[in-house]
Motif scaffolding. Structure first.
Motif: not given
Length: 809
Positions: A490, A494, A512-513, A515-517, A519-520, A523, A534, A536
């Protein structure tokens, strides 16, 4: 005023005034030879032309010279003193008013504009000469020298004489004073010779009889027209002067000194008519010469403009607006090179034929601008005749007639290929810079799963060494290792999304999909600075490049992180929020409680290379590139910030059209696990990868359900197929040394087209430009390494079954 008076009485000015007085006196003496109506009234008065020309050349302040010359000339015909003063005042006033009027009308002494000829003839010759005629004849009549019965006749003769003096003499003085070199000398000599011959003929005709003289005068027109078309106003003025002098001389010689009163009246009428004839001819030819000069000047300007348009580096196209749409009239060399067509091939065609792919909104705006004749700017792809696309920055401008109607369209195309390449490199560099800013955190994120991956594998090896007793522990440890490998996969995905240049194709994307990577990625760095919140909400899909939007969000998150000091995470918050804007657009907000942005700095934050950070923290390109990406997607990016209270960056993007959204399935089909494949048939699979251990691992995975053959290069794979071995599916690495997966696909398409359609590509993500173009066009499935086992098995089944092809990634 004193300075002007002192200047007027300088020796040079006095000499100029005396020269003007002498010239006026000589011209007046010549004019008095034609005094047939009255001894003080002459239909021929070249002195008026000398006066106006002299003041135009020397300045109106030299008027005392004109007054002196006029006063002396009137005394010579024994006029009374008061009458001489009044008449001289009228002559001077005529010249001064003429100079004033011509200068007010922006008169040019070159007489190469129609407006200059009209100003000289109507303004000075016709208008101002009436002043002298009225004043002079009133003075003569008042003193009893001129009978009142002859007053109107004398005014007409005087007026005509002064006007003709200006028409004939003034242009000669103005144009000869310029001392311009004579062009076409041989032709000028021929014109001069013809003029002298005609002048002698007129002189002879005047001696023979009036009928012959009248016939000879018509030769004035061809000579004057020749002079007008070839030598301009100067040639016309000289030809007119020669013809006038010789014809008048001939008339006076023919009439002789002894004439009866009846003969005198007839001679006066003849001279007046001749003067009128000369005036009309001279005026016509001067206008013709001015029009011809203006046309030559306009032609030169047009040739200069055409040469400039032909030589500019931008493509220029001129189109005529017709009922059926715009049609090409002209295209310069730069545009012809952009589309690879010649001028003959472009003429009469619609400019729409050269525009390549364009999004519907831009095409609609362009069509509206072309139809309504509005100024328009956009970027279009020009279609070259060899099939390639040339990115062009278009500016469309309308050309309107006097009534405001659009008659033509001018489009300027600037080739922005190099600019786009530079912009792409800057974007790629900024992506890498943003990821590099988080390098330590990314390394930490990889080290953790990598550590327990290695420990779990080591523990599994030891447990398996204990025999059956350690089998359960080994299974648990292997599952932990698998989880660590999945976390690393993962993270790599990213990194690949944010760093590769190939992620530019637009498709329906859920913010939203994306934004997730992002943020990873931040983080770990964020932990020491602020809490992450977060929120959403429901948000529509947008038609966008997933990688480009990910870069925008990553840049905004990096800015938020850098705006917050380390050491007090409980006091600060970074919030990511998605929702649907009131106008239906997708909205994502990234806010922080950091130091904020000063009001003086805020207007400049989106400017390239503008930054308040140190060189270690940023290049000043992040926000500028983010704004460019958002605008390229038809969206907007706004910022609200207060010093000490933080900042809020808001990204608004238009929702994807429903037709495009419906084409994308909401969820992918669940890949089938090995246990669910009881009914799947066993096939023969060829695995081609230049990494032997990866090929061996895939073989071990697939052998329980399929027959597997491996090859470590494309050349060996082609040899196996050429030798007659049968394969149902080929799983091939996209980029390998020597024969690549793309080469293998091309060869199989020739040798075994059915097998080429069942070829599955794998890629590590390091795309070249050729690989990017290949992936965009090839219909086959493409998997990203590392490939999960379930996805690999499901993709092989999809390659065998066309209706399941969407199962692959």
């Amino acid at each position: 005023m004193r300075e002007r008076i002192a200047w007027a009485y300088e020796p040079r000015s006095i000499l100029a005034m005396l020269a003007l007085a002498a010239a006026y006196l000589v011209a007046a003496k010549a004019g008095m030879a034609f005094s047939l109506v009255h001894s003080s009234v002459s239909p021929v008065w070249p002195a008026s032309g000398v006066a106006l020309g002299g003041l135009l050349l020397c300045g109106a302040s030299r008027w005392p010279g004109i007054f002196l010359g006029s006063f002396l000339s009137t005394l010579f015909w024994q006029a009374p003193l008061i009458g001489s003063l009044v008449t001289s005042t009228g002559a001077t006033l005529e010249a001064v008013l003429g100079v004033w009027l011509l200068r007010r009308l922006d008169f040019s002494a070159a007489l190469e504009r129609v407006q200059d000829v009209v100003a000289l003839i109507l303004g000075a010759a016709v208008g101002c000469s009436l002043v002298s005629a009225l004043i002079g004849n009133l003075s003569l009549a008042a003193e009893g020298i001129l009978p009142w019965a002859d007053f109107m006749k004398a005014v007409g003769v005087w007026w005509g004489g002064d006007a003709m003096g200006i028409v004939v003499v003034t242009p000669v003085l103005l144009l000869l004073w310029a001392r311009q070199p004579v062009e076409r000398r041989l032709e000028a000599m021929a014109l001069t010779s013809c003029t002298l011959l005609i002048c002698l003929a007129l002189f002879t005709a005047a001696l023979v009889g009036p009928s012959s003289w009248y016939i000879g005068t018509f030769f004035l027109f061809p000579l004057a027209v020749w002079a007008a078309l070839r030598f301009g106003p100067r040639g016309v003025s000289l030809v007119t002067l020669f013809l006038t002098v010789f014809s008048l001389w001939g008339v006076m010689v023919r009439l002789g000194p002894s004439q009866t009163e009846l003969q005198s009246q007839a001679s006066a009428q003849t001279l007046v008519l001749w003067q009128f004839f000369i005036g009309v001819g001279a005026t016509t030819c001067l206008l013709l010469a001015a029009a011809s000069a203006g046309r030559r000047d306009a032609t030169k300007r047009m040739e200069l403009l055409a040469a400039a348009v032909r030589s500019v580096s931008e493509g220029v196209v001129i189109c005529a607006v017709t009922p059926s749409g715009p049609k090409v009239l002209f295209a310069n060399e730069a545009f012809r090179a952009m589309v690879g067509l010649g001028m003959v091939e472009l003429m009469g065609r619609s400019p729409r034929e050269f525009a390549g792919e364009m999004d519907p909104e831009t095409r609609q705006r362009l069509e509206t601008a072309m139809r309504q004749g509005e100024l328009f700017r956009c970027q279009v792809l020009l279609r070259h005749r060899d099939g390639k696309r040339v990115p062009s920055e278009l500016q469309l401008s309308p050309v309107r007639d006097a009534d405001g109607k659009v008659t033509h369209l001018v489009s300027i195309h600037r080739d922005v290929t190099a600019t786009q390449e530079l912009r792409t490199r800057l974007m790629a560099a900024e992506r890498v810079a943003a990821v590099g800013t988080l390098a330590a955190g990314v390394g930490h994120e990889i080290q953790n799963p990598l550590a327990y991956l290695e420990l779990s594998l080591e523990g599994a090896v030891r447990s398996l060494g204990q025999g059956r007793a350690g089998a359960v522990d080994a299974l648990v440890q292997l599952r932990d290792a698998q989880e660590g490998a999945e976390r690393i996969r993962h993270i790599v995905q990213d990194l690949r999304m944010f760093s590769r240049e190939g992620a530019q194709e637009r498709k329906p994307v859920d913010l939203r999909e994306v934004t997730t990577p992002a943020l990873r990625m931040v983080r770990h760095v964020l932990r020491d600075r602020a809490r992450l919140e977060e929120d959403y909400g429901s948000v529509p899909r947008v038609l966008a490049s997933e990688g480009r939007l990910g870069q925008v969000l990553l840049n905004l998150l990096v800015n938020a992180v850098q705006a917050i000091p380390e050491g007090a995470p409980e006091q600060h918050v970074v919030r990511v929020r998605t929702r649907t804007a009131p106008d239906g657009r997708a909205q994502v907000e990234v806010s922080d409680t950091g130091r904020g942005i000063h009001p003086e700095v805020l207007p400049h934050i989106f400017e390239p290379f503008f930054t308040t950070k140190s060189l270690e923290e940023g290049t000043g390109l992040g926000l500028s590139i983010s704004q460019q990406i958002v605008r390229a997607h038809g969206g907007e990016i706004h910022v609200h910030s207060e010093p000490g209270k933080g900042s809020v960056f808001t990204v608004l993007l238009p929702a994807a059209p429903e037709a495009v959204t419906r084409e994308v399935p909401e969820a992918r089909a669940e890949p089938r696990t090995p246990s669910s494949r009881a009914l799947a048939r066993r096939v023969r699979v060829l695995i081609v990868d230049d990494e032997p251990r990866l090929a061996q691992s895939m073989r071990l995975l697939l052998e329980p359900v399929h027959e597997v053959v491996t090859a470590t290069c494309g050349k060996d794979a082609l040899a196996l197929v050429s030798s007659g071995q049968r394969f149902d599916v080929v799983v091939c690495d996209l980029q390998m040394p020597g024969t690549t997966g793309m080469d293998l696909y091309e060869k199989l398409s020739e040798q075994a087209p059915e097998l080429a359609r069942r070829l599955v590509f794998m890629s590590g993500g390091a795309y070249t430009e050729a690989a990017i173009d290949f992936v965009r066009t090839v219909p086959n499935l493409v998997l990203e390494k590392p490939v999960p086992p379930e996805l690999l098995l499901a993709t092989i089944d999809a390659a065998l079954t066309p209706e399941l092809r969407q199962t692959g990634s």
